[in-house]
Scaffold this motif. Structure first.
Motif, PDB file in Angstrom:
ATOM      1  N   ASP A 117       0.869  -1.183   0.000  1.00 53.94           N
ATOM      2  CA  ASP A 117       0.000   0.000   0.000  1.00 53.94           C
ATOM      3  C   ASP A 117       0.909   1.236   0.000  1.00 53.94           C
ATOM      4  N   LYS A 118       1.249   1.667  -1.233  1.00 54.14           N
ATOM      5  CA  LYS A 118       2.233   2.753  -1.356  1.00 54.14           C
ATOM      6  C   LYS A 118       1.699   4.048  -0.758  1.00 54.14           C
ATOM      7  N   GLY A 119       0.358   4.216  -0.777  1.00 50.16           N
ATOM      8  CA  GLY A 119      -0.245   5.405  -0.179  1.00 50.16           C
ATOM      9  C   GLY A 119       0.024   5.429   1.322  1.00 50.16           C
ATOM     10  N   VAL A 157       3.649   8.282 -11.761  1.00 51.28           N
ATOM     11  CA  VAL A 157       2.323   7.798 -11.371  1.00 51.28           C
ATOM     12  C   VAL A 157       2.477   6.339 -10.938  1.00 51.28           C
ATOM     13  N   LYS A 158       1.984   6.025  -9.726  1.00 52.17           N
ATOM     14  CA  LYS A 158       2.158   4.670  -9.187  1.00 52.17           C
ATOM     15  C   LYS A 158       0.833   4.083  -8.747  1.00 52.17           C
ATOM     16  N   ALA A 159       0.573   2.853  -9.144  1.00 51.15           N
ATOM     17  CA  ALA A 159      -0.558   2.113  -8.568  1.00 51.15           C
ATOM     18  C   ALA A 159      -0.202   1.856  -7.111  1.00 51.15           C
ATOM     19  N   GLY A 167       3.854  -1.384 -11.932  1.00 46.19           N
ATOM     20  CA  GLY A 167       2.822  -0.384 -11.620  1.00 46.19           C
ATOM     21  C   GLY A 167       3.336   1.027 -11.443  1.00 46.19           C
ATOM     22  N   VAL A 168       4.532   1.314 -11.978  1.00 51.66           N
ATOM     23  CA  VAL A 168       5.097   2.652 -11.830  1.00 51.66           C
ATOM     24  C   VAL A 168       5.381   3.215 -13.213  1.00 51.66           C
ATOM     25  N   ILE A 169       4.849   4.399 -13.508  1.00 46.56           N
ATOM     26  CA  ILE A 169       5.110   4.985 -14.822  1.00 46.56           C
ATOM     27  C   ILE A 169       5.736   6.367 -14.645  1.00 46.56           C
ATOM     28  N   ILE A 205       0.787  10.068  -6.944  1.00 47.42           N
ATOM     29  CA  ILE A 205       1.467  10.863  -7.981  1.00 47.42           C
ATOM     30  C   ILE A 205       2.550  11.648  -7.263  1.00 47.42           C
ATOM     31  N   GLU A 206       3.791  11.438  -7.719  1.00 48.10           N
ATOM     32  CA  GLU A 206       4.870  12.077  -6.971  1.00 48.10           C
ATOM     33  C   GLU A 206       5.872  12.758  -7.869  1.00 48.10           C
ATOM     34  N   GLU A 207       6.676  13.560  -7.241  1.00 43.84           N
ATOM     35  CA  GLU A 207       7.722  14.332  -7.903  1.00 43.84           C
ATOM     36  C   GLU A 207       8.704  13.377  -8.581  1.00 43.84           C
ATOM     37  N   LEU A 208       9.182  13.782  -9.746  1.00 42.77           N
ATOM     38  CA  LEU A 208      10.162  12.993 -10.492  1.00 42.77           C
ATOM     39  C   LEU A 208      11.546  13.277  -9.914  1.00 42.77           C
ATOM     40  N   LEU A 209      12.171  12.255  -9.359  1.00 41.44           N
ATOM     41  CA  LEU A 209      13.500  12.451  -8.773  1.00 41.44           C
ATOM     42  C   LEU A 209      14.558  12.054  -9.797  1.00 41.44           C
ATOM     43  N   LEU A 210      15.692  12.751  -9.752  1.00 40.49           N
ATOM     44  CA  LEU A 210      16.776  12.440 -10.680  1.00 40.49           C
ATOM     45  C   LEU A 210      17.990  11.977  -9.894  1.00 40.49           C
ATOM     46  N   GLN A 212      21.075   8.515  -9.363  1.00 39.66           N
ATOM     47  CA  GLN A 212      21.320   7.072  -9.492  1.00 39.66           C
ATOM     48  C   GLN A 212      20.516   6.338  -8.429  1.00 39.66           C
ATOM     49  N   GLU A 213      20.050   5.145  -8.803  1.00 40.18           N
ATOM     50  CA  GLU A 213      19.261   4.339  -7.856  1.00 40.18           C
ATOM     51  C   GLU A 213      20.130   3.320  -7.150  1.00 40.18           C
ATOM     52  N   MET A 214      19.707   2.984  -5.967  1.00 45.92           N
ATOM     53  CA  MET A 214      20.443   2.008  -5.184  1.00 45.92           C
ATOM     54  C   MET A 214      19.448   1.244  -4.315  1.00 45.92           C
ATOM     55  N   HIS A 234      18.597  -2.761 -12.191  1.00 43.50           N
ATOM     56  CA  HIS A 234      18.352  -2.093 -13.483  1.00 43.50           C
ATOM     57  C   HIS A 234      16.934  -2.424 -13.896  1.00 43.50           C
ATOM     58  N   LYS A 235      16.020  -1.489 -13.667  1.00 43.00           N
ATOM     59  CA  LYS A 235      14.595  -1.809 -13.812  1.00 43.00           C
ATOM     60  C   LYS A 235      14.099  -1.732 -15.252  1.00 43.00           C
ATOM     61  N   GLN A 236      14.716  -0.827 -16.046  1.00 42.84           N
ATOM     62  CA  GLN A 236      14.152  -0.660 -17.390  1.00 42.84           C
ATOM     63  C   GLN A 236      14.620  -1.769 -18.318  1.00 42.84           C
ATOM     64  N   PRO A 244      10.041   0.362 -20.915  1.00 41.86           N
ATOM     65  CA  PRO A 244       9.212   0.221 -19.718  1.00 41.86           C
ATOM     66  C   PRO A 244       9.935  -0.452 -18.546  1.00 41.86           C
ATOM     67  N   ASN A 245       9.410  -0.227 -17.346  1.00 38.72           N
ATOM     68  CA  ASN A 245       9.957  -0.878 -16.161  1.00 38.72           C
ATOM     69  C   ASN A 245       9.629  -2.368 -16.156  1.00 38.72           C
ATOM     70  N   THR A 246      10.547  -3.129 -15.577  1.00 32.87           N
ATOM     71  CA  THR A 246      10.360  -4.581 -15.424  1.00 32.87           C
ATOM     72  C   THR A 246      10.499  -4.900 -13.937  1.00 32.87           C
ATOM     73  N   LEU A 303      12.432   5.825  -2.847  1.00 30.83           N
ATOM     74  CA  LEU A 303      11.500   5.649  -3.969  1.00 30.83           C
ATOM     75  C   LEU A 303      10.382   4.698  -3.580  1.00 30.83           C
ATOM     76  N   GLU A 304      10.756   3.654  -2.859  1.00 31.44           N
ATOM     77  CA  GLU A 304       9.763   2.650  -2.465  1.00 31.44           C
ATOM     78  C   GLU A 304      10.342   1.812  -1.343  1.00 31.44           C
ATOM     79  N   PHE A 305       9.443   1.182  -0.610  1.00 31.29           N
ATOM     80  CA  PHE A 305       9.848   0.146   0.333  1.00 31.29           C
ATOM     81  C   PHE A 305       9.325  -1.185  -0.177  1.00 31.29           C
TER      82      PHE A 305
HETATM   83  P1  AMP Z   1       9.156   1.616  -7.388  1.00 34.12           P
HETATM   84  O1  AMP Z   1       8.504   0.286  -7.655  1.00 34.12           O
HETATM   85  O2  AMP Z   1       8.314   2.590  -6.639  1.00 34.12           O
HETATM   86  O3  AMP Z   1      10.583   1.530  -6.921  1.00 34.12           O
HETATM   87  O4  AMP Z   1       9.374   2.225  -8.821  1.00 34.12           O
HETATM   88  C1  AMP Z   1       9.986   1.492  -9.847  1.00 34.12           C
HETATM   89  C2  AMP Z   1      11.005   2.377 -10.530  1.00 34.12           C
HETATM   90  O5  AMP Z   1      10.374   3.570 -11.007  1.00 34.12           O
HETATM   91  C3  AMP Z   1      12.097   2.854  -9.615  1.00 34.12           C
HETATM   92  O6  AMP Z   1      13.084   1.890  -9.466  1.00 34.12           O
HETATM   93  C4  AMP Z   1      12.569   4.071 -10.352  1.00 34.12           C
HETATM   94  O7  AMP Z   1      13.367   3.722 -11.456  1.00 34.12           O
HETATM   95  C5  AMP Z   1      11.292   4.652 -10.886  1.00 34.12           C
HETATM   96  N1  AMP Z   1      10.739   5.635  -9.946  1.00 34.12           N
HETATM   97  C6  AMP Z   1       9.862   5.408  -8.931  1.00 34.12           C
HETATM   98  N2  AMP Z   1       9.595   6.559  -8.266  1.00 34.12           N
HETATM   99  C7  AMP Z   1      10.293   7.530  -8.876  1.00 34.12           C
HETATM  100  C8  AMP Z   1      10.446   8.937  -8.663  1.00 34.12           C
HETATM  101  N3  AMP Z   1       9.784   9.587  -7.705  1.00 34.12           N
HETATM  102  N4  AMP Z   1      11.271   9.607  -9.483  1.00 34.12           N
HETATM  103  C9  AMP Z   1      11.934   8.987 -10.473  1.00 34.12           C
HETATM  104  N5  AMP Z   1      11.831   7.668 -10.739  1.00 34.12           N
HETATM  105  C10 AMP Z   1      11.032   6.938  -9.946  1.00 34.12           C
END
Ligand code: AMP
Ligand code: GLY
Length: 453
Positions: A117-119, A157-159, A167-169, A205-210, A212-214, A234-236, A244-246, A303-305
């Motif tokens: 429940d990301k909300g 945008v995230k489900a 579910g993340v676009i 719906i959240e801010e686009l962060l720029l 590197q991911e870890m 490496h999600k894409q 698209p994300n995988t 970004l997510e838990f």
């Molecule tokens: P999540 O499942 O929430 O981690 O999202 C999957 C992928 O979407 C992440 O690994 C990021 O590549 C991208 N992503 C999610 N949230 C954001 C954000 N706020 N800004 C930029 N990219 C994001």
């Protein structure tokens, strides 16, 4: 979970491992090396590689069969159930399977909500001042669309519910954001339903962060935490992070992005306050807490838990672990992490995992294609190197062949002295494995090796 404050680990523990993918194959590979393992039972849905590591549980593993499964666990004296995937955790299986004498590795339904429940996860983060993207939660389509239209600078945008990593676009324009909301929440004018079912009834719906991911994963026993070496996933789907994300196309560990300073900030500002916030809600979280982080110019942000090991992050993590994983899983589930006499060390080498996928993934794929070359892949390792082929979406067909059975098929994991060598070895090993339509990304880890490109 029933009150059982001081369980003692038996000399031999029978384990039931739930989940049948690459993550679970990697967990089984480590669990099998434990001197404390009694018998390892695996999920009847397990892939071909994982099945070969244990005995398939004869009972169906499903929510409606929980009563029978519990009885079977009693009969076989299962001391520890390890739950790999998020869906059963979100469905409360850890609550169902824990007893006075049986521990479960993985949080109960309440703790798994952090992922499911990301909300709600956003609310927890806000309440504990955990650094994350600014975001808003919408249960109604109209306000979500109005907000999406106002996001000139792009947004994500995230489900809110579980959607298998899809579910993340990431939306660069307001039009793309509106389209994403319509896809998730449905469009009554066009009589369409949301693509993720109930998981998309609420969107974030959240801010686009720029940056590197870890991925930072930690064992959590309800109170104490033990942070593992950080990975980069490496999600894409495409090389150069396009498409698209995988669920994850590959991951390596450790990542040089994680300076000691960044790691201590993440532990202090993210992991510890999250566990404390859960405790304030009355939730005892026992399992793996996975923080998907973006390293922004304003510091690391969540970004997510996730409430479990990542897939594929688990593969390089397990390939590097030295020590008795079973003891650590047991201590985590028992709430006794800080009492472990010896801990886990990591192989000093870097592990790089590339995932061979079926043509069409993350969209629709076909199954049943024979797979060859697994032994040849493992034989690619030179002196001081190791290649481990973990299987993901595979099965055995009626002709006794290992065949494809999913989008992500094989996780080739290479260990070598440095990242560049490990990447090259993983790619060469993956080249040895063949099935119709196989593809993989050759650039796992390249972003930190060539930061300008
Ligand atoms: P999540 O499942 O929430 O981690 O999202 C999957 C992928 O979407 C992440 O690994 C990021 O590549 C991208 N992503 C999610 N949230 C954001 C954000 N706020 N800004 C930029 N990219 C994001
Ligand atoms: N590799 C990302 C995940 O497991 O969620």
């Amino acid at each position: 979970m029933p009150a059982n404050p001081r369980p003692t680990m038996p000399d031999r523990v029978n384990v039931l491992l739930i989940g049948g993918g690459g993550r679970e194959h990697a967990l089984a590979w480590q669990i099998k090396q434990s001197s404390r393992l009694g018998r390892l039972w695996v999920d009847p849905s397990a892939n071909a590689g994982l099945r070969a590591m244990g005995t398939p549980c004869p009972e169906p593993i499903s929510k409606p069969a929980m009563f029978r499964l519990n009885r079977w666990c009693d009969k076989e004296e299962i001391g520890l159930v390890v739950i790999g995937p998020e869906a059963p955790l979100a469905d409360g299986w850890a609550d169902d399977l824990a007893t006075e004498t049986r521990l479960v590795f993985g949080p109960g339904r309440a703790g798994a909500r952090l992922e499911a429940d990301k909300g709600w996860a956003k609310e927890i983060m806000r309440s504990a001042s955990i650094p994350t993207a600014e975001g808003r939660v919408f249960k109604e389509r109209g306000p979500a669309i109005a907000y999406a239209m106002s996001r000139e600078e792009g947004c994500v945008v995230k489900a809110s519910g579980l959607a298998a990593g899809k579910g993340v676009i990431v939306c660069r324009t307001p039009e793309a954001a509106v389209e994403a909301v319509e896809m998730m929440m449905g469009d009554p004018e066009r009589h369409t339903q949301g693509s993720f079912g109930a998981a998309g009834d609420t969107v974030v719906i959240e801010e686009l962060l720029l940056g590197q991911e870890m991925s930072v994963l930690a064992f959590v026993d309800g109170r104490s935490i033990w942070v593992l070496d950080p990975c980069q996933d490496h999600k894409q789907v495409g090389e150069g992070d396009v498409g698209p994300n995988t669920g994850g196309m590959g991951a390596y560990c450790p990542t040089p992005l994680a300076t000691p300073e960044i790691m201590s900030r993440i532990e202090r500002d993210v992991l510890v306050p999250t566990i404390d916030a859960l405790r304030r809600e009355g939730i005892v979280f026992r399992g793996v807490l996975y923080a998907g982080m973006m390293l922004t110019t304003g510091g690391p942000k969540v970004l997510e838990f996730n409430c479990r090991f990542g897939d594929p992050e688990c593969q390089p993590l397990m390939a590097r672990l030295q020590g008795d994983l079973l003891e650590v899983l047991w201590a985590t589930a028992a709430g006794q992490l800080n009492e472990l006499e010896s801990g886990l060390e990591s192989d000093p080498r870097t592990a790089c995992c590339v995932v061979l996928c079926s043509a069409g993934y993350p969209g629709s794929i076909t199954k049943g294609h024979p797979i060859t070359g697994i032994e040849d892949a493992e034989a690619e390792a030179g002196s001081g190197e190791t290649v481990i082929v973990f299987q993901s979406g595979t099965t055995i067909d009626p002709r006794d062949r290992v065949v494809t059975a999913g989008g992500r098929v094989i996780s080739v994991t290479a260990l070598a002295a440095d990242l560049a060598t490990a990447q090259d070895l993983a790619n060469r090993a993956a080249d040895k494995i063949e099935f119709a339509g196989a593809f993989f990304r050759r650039d796992i880890g390249s972003r930190v090796m060539n930061p300008i490109s």
